[in-house]
Design an enzyme around this catalytic site. Structure first.
Site, PDB file in Angstrom:
ATOM      1  N   THR A  37      -7.260 -31.174  -3.726  1.00  0.00           N
ATOM      2  CA  THR A  37      -6.019 -31.589  -3.358  1.00  0.00           C
ATOM      3  C   THR A  37      -4.983 -31.612  -2.378  1.00  0.00           C
ATOM      4  O   THR A  37      -5.280 -29.456  -2.246  1.00  0.00           O
ATOM      5  CB  THR A  37      -4.439 -31.606  -4.689  1.00  0.00           C
ATOM      6  OG1 THR A  37      -3.358 -32.249  -4.281  1.00  0.00           O
ATOM      7  CG2 THR A  37      -4.465 -31.013  -5.174  1.00  0.00           C
ATOM      8  N   TYR A  50       0.595 -27.697 -10.847  1.00  0.00           N
ATOM      9  CA  TYR A  50      -0.473 -28.539 -10.739  1.00  0.00           C
ATOM     10  C   TYR A  50      -1.357 -27.808 -10.111  1.00  0.00           C
ATOM     11  O   TYR A  50      -2.371 -27.678 -10.324  1.00  0.00           O
ATOM     12  CB  TYR A  50       0.432 -29.787 -10.664  1.00  0.00           C
ATOM     13  CG  TYR A  50      -0.583 -30.405  -9.737  1.00  0.00           C
ATOM     14  CD1 TYR A  50      -2.053 -31.233 -10.575  1.00  0.00           C
ATOM     15  CD2 TYR A  50      -0.779 -31.409  -8.451  1.00  0.00           C
ATOM     16  CE1 TYR A  50      -2.871 -31.942  -9.416  1.00  0.00           C
ATOM     17  CE2 TYR A  50      -1.702 -31.752  -7.633  1.00  0.00           C
ATOM     18  CZ  TYR A  50      -2.583 -31.948  -8.807  1.00  0.00           C
ATOM     19  OH  TYR A  50      -3.708 -32.927  -7.842  1.00  0.00           O
TER      20      TYR A  50
HETATM   21  P1  NAD Z   1      -4.750 -39.839 -13.430  1.00  0.00           P
HETATM   22  O1  NAD Z   1      -4.319 -38.542 -14.234  1.00  0.00           O
HETATM   23  O2  NAD Z   1      -4.089 -40.967 -12.773  1.00  0.00           O
HETATM   24  O3  NAD Z   1      -6.263 -39.659 -14.010  1.00  0.00           O
HETATM   25  C1  NAD Z   1      -6.581 -38.600 -14.630  1.00  0.00           C
HETATM   26  C2  NAD Z   1      -7.944 -38.911 -15.792  1.00  0.00           C
HETATM   27  O4  NAD Z   1      -8.597 -38.071 -16.116  1.00  0.00           O
HETATM   28  C3  NAD Z   1      -7.272 -39.708 -16.998  1.00  0.00           C
HETATM   29  O5  NAD Z   1      -7.251 -41.001 -17.546  1.00  0.00           O
HETATM   30  C4  NAD Z   1      -7.163 -39.097 -18.057  1.00  0.00           C
HETATM   31  O6  NAD Z   1      -7.615 -40.325 -19.148  1.00  0.00           O
HETATM   32  C5  NAD Z   1      -8.060 -38.222 -17.666  1.00  0.00           C
HETATM   33  N1  NAD Z   1      -8.489 -36.618 -18.377  1.00  0.00           N
HETATM   34  C6  NAD Z   1      -7.351 -36.040 -18.403  1.00  0.00           C
HETATM   35  N2  NAD Z   1      -7.969 -34.909 -19.285  1.00  0.00           N
HETATM   36  C7  NAD Z   1      -8.987 -35.009 -19.812  1.00  0.00           C
HETATM   37  C8  NAD Z   1      -9.347 -34.842 -20.174  1.00  0.00           C
HETATM   38  N3  NAD Z   1      -9.254 -33.160 -20.901  1.00  0.00           N
HETATM   39  N4  NAD Z   1     -11.142 -34.229 -20.555  1.00  0.00           N
HETATM   40  C9  NAD Z   1     -11.113 -35.663 -20.286  1.00  0.00           C
HETATM   41  N5  NAD Z   1     -10.903 -36.544 -19.224  1.00  0.00           N
HETATM   42  C10 NAD Z   1      -9.232 -36.592 -18.838  1.00  0.00           C
HETATM   43  O7  NAD Z   1      -5.010 -38.765 -11.841  1.00  0.00           O
HETATM   44  P2  NAD Z   1      -5.638 -39.376 -10.606  1.00  0.00           P
HETATM   45  O8  NAD Z   1      -4.239 -39.141  -9.516  1.00  0.00           O
HETATM   46  O9  NAD Z   1      -6.595 -40.781 -10.601  1.00  0.00           O
HETATM   47  O10 NAD Z   1      -6.432 -37.901 -10.208  1.00  0.00           O
HETATM   48  C11 NAD Z   1      -7.718 -37.891  -9.853  1.00  0.00           C
HETATM   49  C12 NAD Z   1      -8.376 -36.914  -9.629  1.00  0.00           C
HETATM   50  O11 NAD Z   1      -7.789 -36.760  -8.018  1.00  0.00           O
HETATM   51  C13 NAD Z   1      -7.591 -35.661 -10.185  1.00  0.00           C
HETATM   52  O12 NAD Z   1      -8.496 -33.785 -10.158  1.00  0.00           O
HETATM   53  C14 NAD Z   1      -6.195 -34.898  -8.731  1.00  0.00           C
HETATM   54  O13 NAD Z   1      -5.709 -33.821  -8.789  1.00  0.00           O
HETATM   55  C15 NAD Z   1      -7.193 -35.253  -7.733  1.00  0.00           C
HETATM   56  N6  NAD Z   1      -6.131 -36.190  -6.959  1.00  0.00           N
HETATM   57  C16 NAD Z   1      -5.268 -37.157  -6.804  1.00  0.00           C
HETATM   58  C17 NAD Z   1      -4.213 -37.378  -5.318  1.00  0.00           C
HETATM   59  C18 NAD Z   1      -3.754 -38.479  -6.054  1.00  0.00           C
HETATM   60  O14 NAD Z   1      -2.464 -38.661  -4.938  1.00  0.00           O
HETATM   61  N7  NAD Z   1      -3.397 -39.534  -7.583  1.00  0.00           N
HETATM   62  C19 NAD Z   1      -4.285 -36.897  -4.357  1.00  0.00           C
HETATM   63  C20 NAD Z   1      -5.519 -35.797  -4.626  1.00  0.00           C
HETATM   64  C21 NAD Z   1      -6.106 -35.580  -5.509  1.00  0.00           C
HETATM   65  O1  DAU Z   2      -0.535 -34.027  -1.975  1.00  0.00           O
HETATM   66  C1  DAU Z   2      -1.419 -34.849  -3.252  1.00  0.00           C
HETATM   67  C2  DAU Z   2      -1.262 -35.025  -4.913  1.00  0.00           C
HETATM   68  O2  DAU Z   2       0.076 -35.839  -4.238  1.00  0.00           O
HETATM   69  C3  DAU Z   2      -2.005 -34.824  -5.740  1.00  0.00           C
HETATM   70  O3  DAU Z   2      -2.441 -34.003  -5.982  1.00  0.00           O
HETATM   71  C4  DAU Z   2      -0.690 -35.135  -6.809  1.00  0.00           C
HETATM   72  O4  DAU Z   2      -2.277 -35.745  -7.651  1.00  0.00           O
HETATM   73  C5  DAU Z   2       0.001 -36.227  -6.952  1.00  0.00           C
HETATM   74  O5  DAU Z   2       1.034 -37.105  -7.701  1.00  0.00           O
HETATM   75  C6  DAU Z   2       0.210 -36.267  -6.057  1.00  0.00           C
HETATM   76  O6  DAU Z   2       2.068 -35.698  -5.941  1.00  0.00           O
HETATM   77  P1  DAU Z   2       3.336 -35.520  -5.411  1.00  0.00           P
HETATM   78  O7  DAU Z   2       4.139 -34.965  -5.846  1.00  0.00           O
HETATM   79  O8  DAU Z   2       3.466 -35.900  -3.761  1.00  0.00           O
HETATM   80  O9  DAU Z   2       3.386 -36.932  -6.658  1.00  0.00           O
HETATM   81  P2  DAU Z   2       4.568 -38.093  -6.592  1.00  0.00           P
HETATM   82  O10 DAU Z   2       4.795 -39.028  -6.552  1.00  0.00           O
HETATM   83  O11 DAU Z   2       4.997 -37.587  -7.362  1.00  0.00           O
HETATM   84  O12 DAU Z   2       5.620 -37.644  -5.329  1.00  0.00           O
HETATM   85  C7  DAU Z   2       5.313 -37.720  -3.919  1.00  0.00           C
HETATM   86  C8  DAU Z   2       6.882 -37.619  -3.151  1.00  0.00           C
HETATM   87  O13 DAU Z   2       7.999 -37.807  -3.735  1.00  0.00           O
HETATM   88  C9  DAU Z   2       7.342 -35.727  -3.888  1.00  0.00           C
HETATM   89  O14 DAU Z   2       7.698 -34.786  -2.709  1.00  0.00           O
HETATM   90  C10 DAU Z   2       7.953 -35.748  -5.097  1.00  0.00           C
HETATM   91  C11 DAU Z   2       8.995 -37.639  -4.660  1.00  0.00           C
HETATM   92  N1  DAU Z   2       9.604 -37.971  -6.070  1.00  0.00           N
HETATM   93  C12 DAU Z   2       8.110 -39.188  -6.420  1.00  0.00           C
HETATM   94  C13 DAU Z   2       9.099 -39.036  -7.480  1.00  0.00           C
HETATM   95  C14 DAU Z   2       8.076 -38.880  -9.062  1.00  0.00           C
HETATM   96  C15 DAU Z   2      10.706 -38.737  -5.717  1.00  0.00           C
HETATM   97  O15 DAU Z   2      11.249 -38.426  -4.572  1.00  0.00           O
HETATM   98  N2  DAU Z   2      11.192 -39.366  -6.679  1.00  0.00           N
HETATM   99  C16 DAU Z   2      10.442 -39.585  -7.979  1.00  0.00           C
HETATM  100  O16 DAU Z   2      10.624 -40.319  -8.716  1.00  0.00           O
END
Ligand code: NAD
Ligand code: DAU
Length: 356
Positions: A132, A158
């Site tokens: 991330t 995180y």
């Molecule tokens: P998510 O929380 O939606 O999904 C995580 C998945 O991992 C789930 O299916 C869960 O069951 C599985 N999991 C959790 N613990 C596990 C374990 N111990 N063994 C096997 N499976 C396990 O996450 P996401 O948003 O899809 O993110 C995926 C990856 O991308 C993560 O590594 C996150 O850090 C990274 N990432 C996410 C974002 C974002 O905006 N969501 C951005 C940049 C990077």
């Molecule tokens: O930047 C990449 C990351 O983006 C990933 O690595 C993480 O897995 C992913 O969860 C995300 O993190 P953020 O904390 O940026 O995402 P989130 O959607 O939780 O929040 C986005 C922004 O909105 C953050 O500034 C917090 C704010 N927020 C979030 C929630 C859930 C609110 O203002 N209200 C809310 O209820």
């Protein structure tokens, strides 16, 4: 073939669906099915001949070792993680367990497998660590976006746990030669994102007539990328990236949180107007800020653009509208993932709003 971890989550499922749409190469999905993983995300490919699902923990090195020996993948694409910042603040140890220890055990099992390979398989093997942009910390409003050379300054449990995983991938490359690569992506949005994250939470609450919780002043900035663009970047890194390298991935779409929430409200005003004729923006409620909240993230994507010829294809305004449409058209999915423990989390995280 590929071994994918965390393929039942938001990004992992998009990657698996896209992979099987474009390739016959088999893929094994190892996922523990935590609260964030949903088999229904991959219902469409459950019977696909090139797809196999295994329920299990990345920290179970014996299981991972058996899967590697049996399927002999050319790559591990590692998505599995605890991914929600607010949950990491409420309970950091689960993040250490999965993101740090889990990744370490996965690396060890992969190393043993990789050391057993002959050439040319060993040379072409890849361990792709999906990380991330949050590991870089927070930017000032006028500061240059994060480049790959930026110093790590993780601020949340995180991001600290993801940073630890990144350091191990780097160390396993330098010490043992395991061909690891790490990607640092900005905020993703799109279908099948669990409604604990800002965008799906706001869509879900809006249509239920609930408050739209904006942390603090809502002027925090994120760079939004459609999940399918993240997946195309991961495929580019997998096929053309250099072992030992890191690549930043972004959407060239910096927005304040308040702008994002207002954009969703406007889309809903057109796609599903409120019965009382008022705008959804009236549901916006400023709540207590996140502890240690990072103010701004932004990505300098020049490296991946120049070296791997990758750039985002989806404009935020189109992508967010399509995403709103997807949630409106998939109420059954939302209902199924927001039952049970979801309520418990929401009640803990969003107590009665200020002033109510
Ligand atoms: P998510 O929380 O939606 O999904 C995580 C998945 O991992 C789930 O299916 C869960 O069951 C599985 N999991 C959790 N613990 C596990 C374990 N111990 N063994 C096997 N499976 C396990 O996450 P996401 O948003 O899809 O993110 C995926 C990856 O991308 C993560 O590594 C996150 O850090 C990274 N990432 C996410 C974002 C974002 O905006 N969501 C951005 C940049 C990077
Ligand atoms: O930047 C990449 C990351 O983006 C990933 O690595 C993480 O897995 C992913 O969860 C995300 O993190 P953020 O904390 O940026 O995402 P989130 O959607 O939780 O929040 C986005 C922004 O909105 C953050 O500034 C917090 C704010 N927020 C979030 C929630 C859930 C609110 O203002 N209200 C809310 O209820």
């Amino acid at each position: 073939m590929l071994l994918v971890t965390g393929g039942c989550g938001f990004i992992g499922s998009a990657f698996v669906l896209e992979w099987l749409r474009h390739s016959d190469e088999p893929l094994v999905n190892l996922d523990l099915l935590t609260y964030a993983g949903h088999l229904g995300n991959l219902a469409g490919v459950a019977e696909h001949p090139a797809y196999r699902f295994v329920r299990g923990d990345i920290a179970d090195a014996d299981l991972v070792g058996r899967l590697l020996a049996e399927h002999r993948p050319r790559a591990v694409v590692h998505f599995a993680a605890e991914s929600h910042v607010d949950r990491s603040i409420a309970g950091p140890l689960a993040f250490v367990q999965t993101n740090v220890l889990g990744t370490a055990r996965l690396l060890q099992a992969t190393l043993a497998y990789w050391e057993s390979l002959q050439q040319p398989e060993a040379r072409s093997f890849r361990f792709l660590n999906v990380s991330t942009d949050e590991v870089y910390g927070s930017l000032e409003p006028d500061e240059a976006p994060f480049a790959e050379t930026r110093q790590y300054e993780p601020n949340s449990p995180y991001s600290a746990s993801k940073a630890a995983a990144d350091h191990m991938v780097r160390a396993w490359f330098h010490t043992y030669g395991l061909p690891g690569l790490t990607t640092h992506c900005s905020n993703n949005y799109g279908p099948r994102q669990f409604p604990e994250k800002l965008i799906p939470l706001v869509i879900h609450n809006a249509i239920k007539g609930l408050p739209l919780p904006v942390y603090g002043d809502g002027q925090q900035v994120r760079d939004w990328l459609h999940v399918n663009d993240h997946c195309s970047a991961i495929r580019a890194v997998l096929e053309r990236g250099a072992p030992g390298e890191t690549y930043n991935i972004g959407g060239r779409s910096e927005r304040t949180n308040l702008t994002v929430v207002n954009t969703i409200c406007s889309a809903l005003d057109t796609l599903r107007p409120r019965a009382d004729g008022r705008g959804y923006a009236g549901q916006i409620t400023h709540v207590e800020d996140r502890r240690g909240h990072d103010r701004r993230y932004a990505i300098d994507d020049r490296k991946i653009a120049a070296q791997l010829d990758w750039g985002p294809a989806t404009h935020f305004d189109t992508g967010i509208r399509d995403t709103v449409k997807w949630y409106l058209g998939n109420a059954a999915w939302v209902e199924s993932v927001t039952s049970g423990s979801y309520r418990q989390w929401i009640e803990q995280q969003y107590p009665t709003p200020r002033g109510a």
